[in-house]
Each structure stands twice: as C-alpha cells, then as structure tokens.
Enzyme design. Structure first.
Site: not given
Ligand code: UDP
Length: 316
Positions: A11, A31, A36, A56-57, A114, A145, A149
C-alpha cells in the site's frame, strides 16, 4: 537520486515508489508479494527508472553501484496480516531492518524506516508526542508488530549512534487510500467493501474508540519532504493527520458517501485495541512545514471510487 524501496508493491510502498519516479528519481522496488500486489506497481513497470525485484528482504538485497536512499517499508501492517504472518513480521522489521541499514551504511545512503503509531501501544498520553515511550503489551496479540517495530527503531538508533548512519524514522499513523487490500481487515477497506456489497459494517466494540486518518497522498508528500531535508532538526517524526474521529464516525461517513443506510454488526473489541490515537504533529510542522490537508470525507470519496473500480477487476 537512486533509491531502494522495500515493500514497493504494498500500500504505502507503491505510492512512495510512484511519487519518487514522478519526481525524476531512479527506483528499485523489492517485494515478496506476501501482502503486496504486483498490480499496484503495474503502471510503474513501464518506466525506465523503475526496476522491480520479487524477493524477501530478509533473504538479501539487490546489488547497487550507487545508492542514495533506502526506504524500508516492507512489513505486514494490518492486524489480520500480522496475525497471519507473525514470524515474518518480526523478521522483516529486525533482520530486514538490519539488512537495509547495513546496505545504506555500505553505500553512504540515507535510511528512512517506516515505523508506526503502534509503538505507542494503547497510549496513556494523548495526543502522542515523539517523546512518549508508549504502553505496549510485549506478549499480546499485536506484539509481533508493535515490538518488531520498536526493535526496528532501536536498530536505527544504534546505527546512528554507533556508525553515524544518516538514518531516520517516520512513525506513521493510520493511513488509507487506493491500493489497500479489500481483505486486509483495516477499518477503511473493511467498511468500504461492506458498503459496496450491501453488508452491515463490522464495528468492533461500541465504535467510540478513536483514530486519526491520513490520506495516502498527504502522507507520501510528508515522507518525501522528510527524506529530502539534509540535516533535519529531528530524525524521528510522527506523520499522519490529527483529525481525530471515532470509528462510528468513519462508518457513518462511508455510509453517506456510498449512499447506503448505516447498518452495524457489533463485534467484540479485539484484545489490546488502542482506545484512542492522535499524533501530536508539532515537530513535523516545525521541521517540514508539512500538514495533511485532505479532509477525511474527500479522501474517503476518492478511496471509495478506487475500490469501486478495483472490485470490478481482479486486484484489491
Ligand atoms: N475496526 C472496526 N471494524 C473493522 C476493522 C477495524 O471497528 O472491521 C476498528 C478497530 O477495532 C480499531 C479501528 O477500527 O479500533 C482501526 O482499526 P485498524 O485495523 O484499521 O487499525 P489499527 O487498529 O491498527 O489502528
């Protein structure tokens, strides 16, 4: 500028990649398409200044001759998505963030991470200033999550402190707009999809909990401005809107815009669902002279229009 955007088919990542290309930058988007959708970057694929890598990162990042900015935006971000992919969420914000920071360091690039208003948890301070440490349940259902973060933020702070990396954090508050997935479970896509299919709105709790909704174009403008300032007075900022509304108001507004009667299906409030959320935006106003300017009704109308089209095709 040559930039890497992780989560480029998601997004926020897709809007960010589009804005960067529109500003004349060269962008590699990565991505793994777990949450996504390639459709989000389909128009970008026609640009010579955009390259897409499906990966995948955490598995490794593409090689670059030169690189000026890394935007680490890959992560499941809705409560449904991170509950379905808890380990991936923990990993992409820990190992993934470390990979992005290491690449930025090796290339002399800037890192923009982010982060999220979820770092404040169910806040005891209102509105939330960047100096607030938060009220997070470290073992609750959202912790994969929230804590991921927070760990990501600790990594960014460490890379700044230990290696003088130009690394910055945006704590993003609730944002909505085109390219959200119909079934990602967040309040705006949920209510819009329900309005368009004639179903009652699934309101959790009594709907009196609050959020402050930011339209995606405004948010991306803020991110780009923050990323382009050479030495900002602050390297961590809240980004979002401070137009605070109840969930019931969001439901009522979407019903009105869609021209349907407001019918509600009450469901229990999920565990650890924050009761109120509104950013204090003093810092970002001072640093960037930026503010979200799209009124909620206008942004929701544009989002509704996009969903109408998207629902008649395959994506969303
Ligand atoms: N919410 C709701 N019905 C839904 C989805 C969400 O009432 O179908 C509520 C949810 O309980 C929360 C708010 O809307 O209080 C925002 O939820 P969302 O998942 O969009 O974001 P977050 O909780 O991460 O802020």
């Amino acid at each position: 500028m040559i930039a890497l955007v992780t989560g480029a088919a998601g997004f926020l990542g897709s809007h960010l990649a589009k804005a960067l290309v529109a500003e004349g930058h060269t962008v590699t988007g990565i991505d793994d398409l777990s949450t996504g959708d390639l459709a989000n970057v389909a128009p970008l694929l026609e640009s010579e200044r955009f390259r897409f890598v499906e990966a995948d990162v955490c598995a490794g990042l593409p090689a670059f001759d030169a690189l000026h900015a890394v935007f680490h935006f890959a992560s499941p971000a809705s409560p449904i998505d991170y509950a379905e992919r808890p380990l991936e969420t923990l990993r992409v914000n820990s190992l993934g963030t470390e990979r992005c920071a290491s690449l930025a360091l090796a290339k002399g690039a800037r890192l923009i991470y982010a982060s999220t208003s979820e770092t404040y948890g169910d806040p005891l301070e209102h509105p939330q200033r960047e100096t607030y440490w938060g009220n997070v349940n470290p073992i609750g259902p959202r912790s994969c999550y929230d804590e991921a973060k927070r760990y990501g933020e600790a990594l960014v702070a460490t890379f700044r402190r230990a290696f003088a990396l130009d690394a910055r954090i945006v704590r993003i508050f609730n944002t909505y707009g085109p390219h959200m997935r119909r079934r990602d479970g967040r309040v705006v896509p949920a209510f819009i999809t329900q309005a368009l299919s004639g179903e009652p709105f699934t309101v959790f709790g009594d709907g009196s909990q609050t959020r402050s909704l930011c339209y995606v174009n405004d948010l991306v403008e803020g991110i780009l401005r923050f990323a382009s300032v050479d030495s900002p007075a602050h390297w961590l900022v809240n980004l979002g809107s401070d137009e605070e509304v109840t969930v019931m108001t969001i439901a009522r507004t979407i019903a009105e815009l869609a021209g349907v009667p407001l019918r509600v299906r009450s469901l229990p409030l999920p565990e650890d669902d924050p009761k109120q959320r509104r950013p204090d935006l003093t810092r970002v106003r001072d640093v960037l002279q930026w503010r979200a300017h799209t009124p909620m009704a206008e942004g929701l109308a544009q989002t509704l229009a996009w969903f109408k089209t998207a629902l008649s095709t395959t994506h969303a």
